[in-house]
Design an enzyme around this catalytic site. Structure first.
Site, short mmCIF file in Angstrom:
data_model
loop_
_atom_site.label_atom_id
_atom_site.label_comp_id
_atom_site.label_asym_id
_atom_site.label_seq_id
_atom_site.Cartn_x
_atom_site.Cartn_y
_atom_site.Cartn_z
N CYS A 272 0.86 -1.17 0.00
CA CYS A 272 0.00 0.00 0.00
C CYS A 272 0.90 1.23 0.00
O CYS A 272 1.74 1.38 0.90
CB CYS A 272 -0.87 -0.03 1.26
SG CYS A 272 -1.85 1.45 1.53
N CYS B 103 -1.16 3.86 -6.41
CA CYS B 103 -1.99 3.22 -5.39
C CYS B 103 -2.21 1.80 -5.88
O CYS B 103 -2.53 1.59 -7.06
CB CYS B 103 -3.33 3.95 -5.25
SG CYS B 103 -4.58 3.03 -4.29
N1 DGL Z 1 -4.04 0.70 -1.80
C1 DGL Z 1 -3.65 1.85 -1.10
C2 DGL Z 1 -2.43 2.51 -1.71
O1 DGL Z 1 -1.64 1.88 -2.39
C3 DGL Z 1 -4.59 2.88 -0.65
C4 DGL Z 1 -6.04 2.83 -0.76
C5 DGL Z 1 -6.69 3.52 0.43
O2 DGL Z 1 -6.85 2.87 1.43
O3 DGL Z 1 -7.01 4.72 0.32
O4 DGL Z 1 -2.22 3.69 -1.52
#
Ligand code: DGL
Length: 263
Positions: free
Chosen positions: A75, A181
């Site tokens: 993430c 993301c």
């Molecule tokens: N998947 C996450 C990232 O790579 C973020 C998504 C979220 O929880 O806002 O930033």
């Protein structure tokens, strides 16, 4: 269980990190993975920093209880918020994500680079430092609300969202789109429909998987024989979240098989 036999923990605010998990499994097929989607606390990218830090701490504590040998923060948001603090107090390898601005910079030929990410990722010092080094022509494009559409597998909604977001740009002047993301990696097919063929779409998944492999090898923790197992967990409603995670893991693996450069 000791040393290399232990599983690798992987976490995200929800299903985004499943895209990373697909690449990890592809590159490291002998490893066991424990994936944790913090669905109950998603999204991370529009919450106060302190709250995301608390969530990342809690997930890390859970993974450590499971005796993981390394953790991948799959993430970008949680990496920007928590990776440095977690590394400062834990000794196990912690691998994070960052928007693939460096490779985008290398293939730029005078046009723009659009960096799609959560509002949080784009405002924290880690991204500002990346921009200072590789940010020529780069435009941050915060996408609040987009991860929720991926969580719901609402591909039509995501296509409409992205079409509206990209309408602000002359796409013939764009060289690359960076998926900053991990949720957005599932939107590659949708983006390909919206973008001219000349625009490269980049993510950080393979870079992260290679970094994990390198660090495990250095520490004598790499497993190279046998077929690994993967366990999926969620802090949310398992009956709802696990089928989505399973479907998206299959999609992530298909995407890896279609990639030509995966080693
Ligand atoms: N998947 C996450 C990232 O790579 C973020 C998504 C979220 O929880 O806002 O930033």
């Amino acid at each position: 269980m000791s040393g290399a036999e232990r599983p690798i923990g992987v976490f995200d605010s929800g299903v985004g990190g499943i895209s990373v998990l697909g690449t990890l499994r592809h590159l490291l097929p002998s490893e066991d993975f424990l994936y944790y989607g913090d669905t109950a606390h998603a999204p991370y990218g529009t919450k106060p920093r302190e709250e995301v830090l608390r969530c990342a701490d809690a997930v890390m504590a859970h993974l450590l209880e499971q005796n993981v040998k390394a953790v991948v923060i799959a993430c970008n948001t949680a990496t920007s918020v928590a990776a440095a603090e977690l590394r400062a107090r834990l000794t196990l390898p912690i691998i994070g994500m960052e928007p693939a601005l460096k490779p985008a910079h290398e293939l730029r030929h005078g046009g723009q680079i659009l960096v799609l990410a959560t509002p949080m990722t784009l405002t924290l010092p880690k991204f500002r430092a990346l921009m200072a080094r590789y940010g020529e022509g780069a435009v941050p494009v915060p996408c609040a609300g987009l991860m929720e559409l991926v969580e719901r597998e609402d591909w039509q909604g995501a296509a409409a969202y992205l079409a509206a977001r990209l309408a602000d740009f002359d796409l013939t002047r764009v060289d690359a789109v960076v998926l900053g993301c991990t949720h957005y990696v599932f939107l590659r097919p949708v983006l390909r429909e919206l973008l001219p063929d000349t625009v490269s779409v980049l993510d950080g998944n393979l870079g992260t998987a290679r970094q994990l492999r390198r660090v495990l090898a250095e520490r004598g923790l790499l497993r190279t024989a046998g077929t690994g197992r993967t366990v999926l967990e969620t802090s949310g409603d398992a009956a709802e979240a696990l089928p989505v995670m399973t479907r998206l893991l299959a999609a992530a693996e298909r995407m890896c098989e279609e990639e030509t450069v995966i080693k």
